[in-house]
Scaffold this motif. Structure first.
Motif, short mmCIF file in Angstrom:
data_model
loop_
_atom_site.label_atom_id
_atom_site.label_comp_id
_atom_site.label_asym_id
_atom_site.label_seq_id
_atom_site.Cartn_x
_atom_site.Cartn_y
_atom_site.Cartn_z
N VAL B 79 0.80 -1.22 0.00
CA VAL B 79 0.00 0.00 0.00
C VAL B 79 0.84 1.27 0.00
CG1 VAL B 79 -1.89 -1.16 1.14
CG2 VAL B 79 -0.21 0.06 2.51
N CYS B 80 2.15 1.14 0.17
CA CYS B 80 2.98 2.35 0.23
C CYS B 80 3.02 2.99 -1.15
CB CYS B 80 4.39 2.01 0.68
SG CYS B 80 5.45 3.46 0.67
N PRO B 81 2.66 4.26 -1.23
CA PRO B 81 2.61 4.89 -2.55
C PRO B 81 3.98 5.32 -3.10
CG PRO B 81 1.84 6.43 -0.90
CD PRO B 81 2.14 5.16 -0.19
N GLY B 102 4.70 9.99 5.05
CA GLY B 102 3.91 10.06 6.28
C GLY B 102 2.42 9.89 6.09
N CYS B 103 1.99 9.10 5.10
CA CYS B 103 0.54 8.95 4.88
C CYS B 103 -0.07 7.93 5.85
CB CYS B 103 0.24 8.55 3.44
SG CYS B 103 0.75 6.88 3.01
N ARG B 104 0.78 7.09 6.45
CA ARG B 104 0.38 6.13 7.48
C ARG B 104 -0.53 5.03 6.93
NH1 ARG B 104 -0.65 10.80 8.90
NH2 ARG B 104 -2.82 10.64 9.58
N PHE B 105 -0.51 4.86 5.62
CA PHE B 105 -1.30 3.78 5.02
C PHE B 105 -0.74 2.43 5.49
CE2 PHE B 105 -3.50 2.74 0.70
CZ PHE B 105 -4.39 1.92 1.37
N MET B 107 0.64 1.77 8.25
CA MET B 107 0.22 1.51 9.64
C MET B 107 -1.19 0.95 9.66
SD MET B 107 1.55 4.94 11.50
CE MET B 107 1.12 4.46 13.15
N ALA B 108 -2.04 1.54 8.81
CA ALA B 108 -3.42 1.08 8.77
C ALA B 108 -3.49 -0.33 8.22
CB ALA B 108 -4.25 2.03 7.93
N ALA B 109 -2.54 -0.67 7.34
CA ALA B 109 -2.61 -1.97 6.68
C ALA B 109 -1.97 -3.08 7.48
CB ALA B 109 -1.95 -1.88 5.31
#
Lengths: 443, 227, 189, 804
Positions: B79-81, B102-105, B107-109
């Motif tokens: 998911v990291c862009p 620092g989008c924290r995707f 972390m959410a994933a």
């Protein structure tokens, strides 16, 4: 000031020509909201995202909720106007412009939420320089920018004849209008090309819009997290988006109707049609929500159920049941019968849906993160003034830009109304063409 | 190519947190302070999770030290862009702080909550830190790297000394510190390594194995049973 | 001076001011570093000394570091000297303190650059990254070359490719069972 | 662990130069003005050191870069920890770099609590002048030295200084027990050397409240033993039973947790003994051949005495025991059967704070279980540890003033009256200082102790210290006690100084660790040992002659020579080499490794420790040193002490009265713990149990943020203390998780956040001796001690709770 002869033109150009005290009050109020937002962002920029209420398990909160919400609202616009336009629904004529403007404004603000949410906004360009196409976030970036381009074009094209009217009729901002009018004179050729272009854009914009919200839903459903990892999310989000979009559109319509005295243009019949559309969407939304939660409940995976019960009876129950109330119970009860007090009922339902859909986005984003799979120290997310500020500011910017738009361009398409009036005959012919021909009795 | 992995024996683990502190010292993980800790922002690349069996009113409690599980099929990297996190050829899930937006995707994933965010500037460079590991700025995600810098150094040492790289030269700080030797680190691709043998134990299991993330941190369950 | 000229002058000054501020801010312009001793690299290298004669840590460790004072004194001890700089050097030697050289070259703290592999295995010339140090008659105030990540990558890419890989690449591959790497965490930490 | 070994060997070559490098290097402060920047990863040297965060005595390898500490790891050669560490070790980095450390000596400026910096020369002059003035006035005994938790040559130095100077008042304020043999061991086995437990080889461990996996002596050593009990290739998984009022992490890791009313451990032990004896499960052979006082017996005068068996059967019926301890009869039976059937089993009942008022008999009762199942002198049972063969220092010279001073009674009254058996009684100090009884204190030295925070009598200490005209503190931090000082002579932290450690507990072998400074001192601090050598020199005369060393390392070098000359043991080496040496030694060979002492010393500095693994660990003979040569259920040694006291003071004397005059006399010498009637509990219905956390066993360390941030794993807590309350108790008081709660005792009240924790009996609340900022449980605990050892009773206070 040039005298404007046409009564319609005069009414529709009035907000551009004259500015009342109310406008300044509105601008002042909205500016305060925006100032709050700007201040909040400045604090956040210098201090870090720590000034928000986000924390270790709940790393996404208001900003992502707002992102999904605003992108959802954007569907109002273009999708409705495009569908109505393609289906040649004549009652669309005073509505399309408003819807399209919502789309464009809200898209920028929605995309801006992501920027606000970034820990390192200074590195935003990395997304373009080193983008990784595996990430749903990049799909978002792509489809949203495509949607921005498309909807901007789709907004602009039908505005050209109106801008030409402004150029010719209005005394001020001659340069601006001349440039934007692209030399429109209203020749038949121009008309034909414009109509063709609008039609193409209307067709294009529908799949793009659907893709946008499907992709937004993929941000969640492509992960393995409980109550996110769901195949239904794409259509569910799209339905929710259209749902909230219609509601936002209705609210905007009613506000401008009142503020600019557009009662002649936006008649109860429009609201009745839109109300019925909203009713359908409410039922559809309920169907999706029901299916989603029932499936989860029957599967009864422990991790899913943790989040499930957190929403039903746990710490998130006010938000969940608030959402059900706002998205289903209130709109349904308001919209079942629209024969009387149409506008009031539709407004109540729409306001309720706008709130409800925001709650829905919140209830999707936060509870899942609040209940991690592993026995991790849990935390309940509570936003700080910074997040409230930026949320308020975002709404403020949306409202202000919308307001400013109405000060530069007519909010109801003048030429389309005129075309509608002139084309009554054509419509009649078309209607007849739908019907079976006169039956000639064989003798 | 080696496949670095870790076995954590929950029966041996005493929940002492030596691994946690060793990790903090090795990787310059900041203490975030009382206020931030209260808001749930403690950064702990290696974290001892306490799992309580609710049916037994806490009678059955277990301590689970959780580093980054270095999944072979990591949900976070997908998911990291911006390629700030990716699985490298050694099987280590890398995190590039200079790239992270620092989008924290991620972390959410991450189903293991192994990723941590720098909500503020928690520290700057100062004495007492390990110069082999950078100090993370605010606004980026960080996590356990299996002490990758130790691998870098071990490799480079082997290179400079013109000898073959010996997998035994590389061990993570947590495994090195663990007083009960509950953490064993090594090359999973080598069937003779201690970590491979333990990973084949009948007690072995993986956290949230059903998610198909293929973690390279393998746990050994408690209680009776061979292995 | 006409009014127009004045305005133009002010404008130019503003532009220069902004540019300079921006330059400092982004680190493109660094304030000059003055060293305690005006060390001439040229004089020493003209004596056919190798860089690693003094910067010997570069062959052993990750960082080249400064040479210890004792090393300088190895040559500069004894005998009369007219040079103020050598006198300063001896003064440092007498107090037993290291010369407080100021650091000029500095990689960002998130970069791991091991000198020894690049010097001993890859045999890259120091000048490749440090610039023409041999021409300096006094210490540089700022790095002669400013390196960006692309410079590292370019070199690694070249050597990694089968045709570009000379002796260095082959050796590195054999020794470390790992090619010259383009993996981010090889250098990022 | 190949890695560490290789790394270590490289470190060895590097350290060869380290000592030389460090010698004479100016401190960082001196260079600070020059603005020397670190040149990133410069020269990397690993220096062996010793962790001083607790009495565990683990060996460290400190990673230094150009003299700056950049990391800590375990010394892989060190026999105590074998390269592993516990969490506290890493806090050392933050301790060293604590920004709040004192930067140099300070003198009081006006009011107590305000200071001005002064130079070391001036500071030393002040101390010397004061000490020499008191000495000439024949008031040397009015100087008191309060020491804390340390051992080895620093203790030796203070003892010696006190003797030479002429004060009997070298008083230790410790939070953990000294590692000399526990009184129970001493009285029942007659041993004088410390006794250890062979935990690693035991198949069953029955622990009475011992926080084996948290704060008990050597946590790393314990964890290693526990790991071997749990999983080892050569035997099945061992069993571990924990008796504890609280489900501590140790209890969580145990196979069985037995919650118990605090202070009734001895009663439970006797209940277990009852079951074992009744079911005939005890080790008959051991009991018959190697114990005394099991059966009733008749002494020389024909008087009949009660035996252990009769005592247990008569007084400790399982129903009574169950009622007193809160442990179900079934559980008692099950423990008894497991204990008697699984071999080897070891019963441990040792911990810092006292079990209760009758601590000695409780410990004797617990220890008697070891004899009952025959666990003495067998592998997996009790171990005896030898003394370190350190070279004796020349006898301290005492001039007349010193002799007269030493003849004075101790101000704390230790070793007298009811405190006959205790070494130190700090709890009496404040009162006696205030009453100037038997004489006023004119100078107080505080070394490595902070009674104003860590002692239950902290308010009294504060009052007492106000009376003392001259207080010197050696603390590197401005702690509560130091704030009262007139002069602060800050010590180095442990990574900056020369030090030694003499581990004589638990491990079953003797071990001496030596550490050189790993880092150049960060501030203008000075090793207190060096400071005191300087003071002694300045005092001149016999004091200077008794402490003739210029530097502390010279003293160490002199003492350590004994290890070189002992003809046994060796400087730690790699495991393979060790095994070979053990084989040789078992056959009677001992190969000297070093030609001369210089080589030995250098090797010791490079490797960090000397040890003797082949002493006399498993030996029944060495373990049973009583007059009868047997394990004495009925302690004749205790009887002797008591008889002497009675002879001296009569039966109304304070010692005999404190023991419990009026009791059946035999009960004094048997492990009899009275079953107390239920207390009146209306105003304070709950019991307070305090405990020590693994992360901060000595209560200090508020300057170690990593440890403060994640202090415990059994509850979620961070940065502040807490009170553990049973959910039912909390519900009754209307308290929810995280609520602020007032905990009130007769002494005072503190406010703490509540943690609902089902791992406790409902009428007990637990507070960790947390040691961070904020509420201090010492505000609740009464200044009570047990009769014999004089250790604080930290779990007998009664409290009530209410929501704040």
């Amino acid at each position: 000031m040039v005298e404007i002869d046409d009564l319609h033109e005069r009414t529709l150009l009035a907000p551009i020509a004259h500015t009342g005290r109310g406008f300044y009050w509105a601008v002042a109020g909205l500016s305060l909201l925006i100032l709050w937002g700007v201040l909040a962002y400045l604090v956040q920029f210098s201090e870090g995202l720590g000034v928000t209420g986000l924390h270790q398990p709940v790393s996404w909160g208001f900003y992502v909720t707002n992102f999904v919400f605003f992108i959802g609202i954007s569907h109002a616009g273009t999708l409705i106007s495009a569908i109505l336009r393609l289906s040649k629904a004549e009652w669309r004529r005073p509505i399309t412009r408003m819807a399209e403007v919502i789309t464009v404004m809200v898209l920028f603000i929605g995309a801006g939420q992501i920027l606000i949410d970034l820990g390192r906004p200074d590195r935003l360009m990395n997304v373009i320089r080193y983008g990784r196409y595996q990430s749903p976030l990049l799909w978002d970036a792509t489809s949203i920018s495509a949607y921005m381009t498309a909807s901007l074009t789709y907004l602009y094209l039908p505005m050209i004849p109106d801008i030409a009217i402004l150029r010719d009729r209005l005394g001020k901002r001659k340069l601006l209008y001349s440039v934007l009018a692209l030399g429109w004179t209203g020749t038949e050729h121009q008309q034909r090309v414009l109509n063709r272009a609008i039609a193409i854009m209307a067709v294009l914009v529908i799949p793009i819009a659907i893709s946008v919200h499907s992709v937004v839903s993929f941000v969640f459903s492509m992960t393995l997290q409980p109550m996110w990892h769901s195949t239904i999310f794409g259509p569910y989000f799209v339905v929710g988006a259209i749902f909230s979009g219609i509601a936002a559109l209705i609210v905007a319509m009613i506000l401008f109707r009142k503020a600019y005295g557009l009662q002649d243009y936006l008649k109860p019949i429009h609201f009745r049609y839109l109300g019925q559309l909203l009713l359908i969407m409410a039922l559809l939304w309920f169907y999706f929500t029901f299916a989603e939660y029932l499936t989860g409940y029957y599967g009864a995976e422990p991790e899913e159920m943790k989040v499930f019960w957190a929403k039903f009876t746990g710490p998130f129950w006010p938000f969940f049941w608030g959402m059900v109330l706002c998205n289903f119970i209130i709109p349904i009860s308001c919209l079942v019968s629209l024969s009387r007090h149409t506008i009031g009922k539709v407004l109540a339902a729409s306001l309720s849906v706008v709130v409800g859909m925001w709650l829905e986005r919140f209830i999707i984003v936060v509870p899942t993160l609040s209940f991690p799979r592993l026995p991790f120290p849990q935390g309940i997310y509570s936003p700080t003034w910074v997040e409230w500020g930026e949320t308020a500011g975002s709404f403020g910017i949306f409202a202000l830009f919308y307001l400013l738009f109405t000060k530069f361009f007519p909010i109801i398409s003048i030429w389309e109304i005129r075309e509608g009036r002139e084309g009554v005959k054509e419509v009649e012919e078309r209607l007849i063409s739908y019907l079976p021909g006169e039956i000639e009795e064989k003798t | 190519m080696a496949l670095w992995g870790m076995v954590i024996d929950l029966d041996r683990c005493t929940g002492c947190q030596a691994c946690v502190m060793a990790c903090k010292a090795e990787n310059n993980v900041p203490a975030v302070g009382a206020k931030e800790a209260k808001r749930g922002r403690i950064i702990s690349w290696m974290q001892v999770l306490t799992e309580t069996d609710e049916e037994h009113h806490g009678e059955k409690t277990r301590f689970i030290p959780r580093p980054c599980l270095q999944c072979d099929d990591p949900p976070c990297t997908k998911v990291c862009p911006v390629y700030a996190t990716y699985r490298n050829p050694d099987g280590i899930v890398a995190q590039i702080y200079a790239r992270c937006i620092g989008c924290r995707f991620c972390m959410a994933a991450c189903p293991y909550n192994a990723k941590y965010f720098n909500w503020h500037t928690y520290q700057t460079e100062k004495p007492g830190q390990n110069p082999d590991v950078s100090v993370r700025p605010k606004g980026v995600v960080e996590k356990c790297t299996f002490c990758h810098h130790r691998l870098q150094k071990a490799r480079e040492r082997a290179l400079a000394e013109k000898r073959d790289f010996d997998p035994n030269d590389y061990v993570t700080a947590c495994a090195q510190a663990c007083p009960a030797q509950a953490i064993v680190f090594g090359d999973l691709s080598d069937p003779t390594s201690a970590v491979s043998k333990l990973a084949a134990s009948p007690r072995a299991f993986k956290l949230l194995e059903e998610l198909g993330t293929k973690p390279k941190v393998i746990y050994l369950s408690e209680g009776e049973g061979r292995g | 001076m006409t009014r127009g000229a004045l305005v133009r002058l002010i404008l130019i000054l503003i532009v220069i001011g902004v540019a300079v501020t921006w330059g400092y801010w982004t680190g493109l312009v660094e304030s000059g570093t003055t060293q305690p001793i005006q060390f001439p690299h040229k004089t020493h290298l003209d004596l056919k000394l190798a860089c690693t004669t003094c910067h010997y840590r570069a062959e052993k460790e990750a960082v080249a570091g400064r040479p210890p004072t004792a090393l300088c004194l190895g040559c500069h001890m004894g005998g009369d000297t007219q040079s103020q700089e050598i006198k300063k050097l001896r003064a440092f030697g007498e107090t037993g303190r290291e010369i407080p050289w100021r650091r000029v070259w500095r990689l960002p703290s998130h970069v791991y650059f091991p000198h020894r592999v690049h010097v001993t295995i890859a045999e890259i010339k120091c000048q490749t990254c440090h610039g023409p140090m041999e021409s300096l008659t006094r210490p540089p105030e700022a790095p002669l070359k400013i390196l960006a990540m692309d410079d590292c990558i370019a070199c690694h890419e070249k050597l990694k490719s089968p045709e570009g890989g000379g002796k260095a690449a082959a050796e590195a591959t054999k020794m470390a069972a790992r090619r010259i790497s383009l993996d981010c965490i090889t250098c990022h930490r | 662990m190949q890695f560490t070994r290789r790394g270590f060997l490289q470190a060895l070559t590097a350290t060869a130069g380290a000592a030389v490098l460090l010698k004479g290097r100016p401190s960082k402060v001196g260079q600070a003005a020059e603005d020397v920047e670190r040149w990133a990863t410069p020269e990397e040297i690993f220096v062996p050191s010793i962790c001083q965060q607790c009495p565990g005595g683990c060996g460290l390898l400190v990673r230094t870069l150009d003299g700056e500490v950049a990391g800590i790891s375990g010394n892989p050669l060190h026999p105590i920890n074998r390269g592993t560490l516990c969490p506290k070790a890493f806090g050392g980095l933050q301790l060293l770099n604590d920004p709040d450390r004192l930067k140099g000596p300070m003198a009081r400026a006006g009011e107590r609590g305000s200071f001005r910096p002064i130079g070391w020369d001036e500071a030393l002059k002040i101390v010397t002048a004061r000490l020499s003035d008191l000495r000439t006035k024949e008031l040397s005994h009015t100087v008191a030295v309060l020491g804390g938790q340390y051992r080895g040559y620093r203790d030796t130095l203070w003892t010696r200084f006190s003797e030479a100077y002429g004060t009997p008042n070298y008083i230790r304020v410790r939070c953990l027990a000294p590692e000399k043999p526990a009184l129970a061991h001493h009285f029942m086995q007659g041993v004088t050397a410390p006794v250890g437990y062979d935990l690693a080889k035991a198949q069953l461990i029955l622990s009475f409240g011992v926080s084996l996996l948290e704060a008990w002596l050597g946590p790393v050593h314990n964890a290693q033993a526990f790991a071997r009990l749990r999983r080892s290739s050569e035997r099945p998984r061992g069993w571990f039973i924990q008796v504890d009022p609280r489900r501590s992490p140790t209890a969580i890791k145990a196979d069985r947790w037995i919650p118990i009313v605090p202070g009734t451990d001895g009663i439970l032990a006797l209940g277990i003994a009852n079951a074992i004896i009744r079911e005939g499960l005890y080790d008959r052979e051991f009991v018959e051949e190697h114990t005394f006082g099991f059966e009733d017996w008749v002494d020389g005068s024909g008087k009949r005495h009660l035996g252990f068996k009769e005592l247990v059967l008569r007084d400790y019926g399982l129903l009574a025991v169950s009622a007193a301890t809160g442990v179900a009869v079934r559980s008692i039976l099950e423990i008894a059967r497991s204990l008697a059937s699984i071999k080897p089993a070891v019963v441990i009942g040792e911990r810092g704070p006292a079990y209760g008022a009758d601590d000695l008999h409780t410990r004797m009762a617990i220890h008697s279980l070891n004899a009952l199942v025959g666990n003495i002198g067998v592998p997996g049972g009790l171990l005896i540890q030898g003394e370190l063969p350190l070279a004796p220092l020349p006898v301290a010279k005492k001039d007349e003033i010193a002799k007269r001073g030493l003849a004075q009674p101790r101000i704390d009254g230790a070793g007298e009256e009811q405190y006959l058996l205790t070494a130190d009684t700090p709890q009496l100090l404040p009162e006696r200082i205030l009453k100037k009884n038997p004489y006023p204190v004119n100078a107080l030295f505080l070394f490595a102790t902070n009674p104003l925070a860590n002692h239950p009598a902290k308010e009294a200490f504060a009052e007492a210290m106000k009376q003392i005209p001259f207080i010197v503190s050696f603390s590197p931090f401005l702690d509560e006690s130091t704030a009262m000082a007139d002069l602060i002579l800050p010590d180095h932290t442990y990574l900056e100084r020369w030090q030694d450690d003499q581990v004589t507990h638990l491990a079953g072998f003797t071990c001496f660790s030596l550490a050189q400074p790993a880092a150049s001192p960060l501030h203008q601090t000075r090793n207190t040992a060096d400071t005191m050598l300087g003071v002694a020199k300045a005092l001149g005369g016999s004091v200077a002659e008794s402490l003739p060393w210029e530097k502390y390392e010279e003293l160490l070098r002199e003492g350590v020579k004994g290890l070189f000359q002992a003809g046994r043991g060796y400087v730690t080496t790699l495991h393979a080499e060790e095994s070979l040496r053990k084989v040789l030694e078992r056959q009677g060979y001992w190969v000297p490794e070093f030609k001369d002492y210089d080589g030995f010393w250098k090797a010791l500095l490079q490797r960090g420790a000397w040890w003797d693994p082949t002493g006399i660990p498993v030996s029944r003979k060495a373990l049973l040193k009583t007059a009868s040569g047997k394990f004495e259920f009925y302690s004749t040694a205790l009887k002797e002490v008591v008889d002497k006291a009675v002879k001296r003071e009569g039966k109304t004397g304070p010692f005999f009265s404190a023991l419990g005059a009026g009791k059946e006399e035999d009960l004094l010498f048997l492990p009899a713990v009275p079953i107390a009637p239920a207390e009146e509990t209306k105003s304070f219905p709950l019991r307070l149990n305090t405990y020590r956390l693994l992360s901060r066993p000595t209560g200090g360390g508020r300057n170690q943020p990593w440890l403060l941030e994640q202090p415990a794993v059994h509850v979620e807590a961070s940065w502040e203390g807490w009170v553990e309350i049973h959910p039912a108790t909390a519900a009754a008081a209307g308290i929810k998780e995280h609520d602020s709660v007032w905990v009130e005792s007769a002494k005072g009240k503190i406010k703490l956040p509540a943690k609902l924790y089902s791992g406790t009996l409902p009428d007990i609340v637990h507070i960790p001796l947390f040691g961070g900022e904020g509420p201090n449980p010492n505000d609740l605990i009464g200044n009570e001690t047990d009769i014999f050892r004089g250790f604080g009773l930290l779990n007998t206070t009664r409290v009530r709770i209410r929501r704040a």
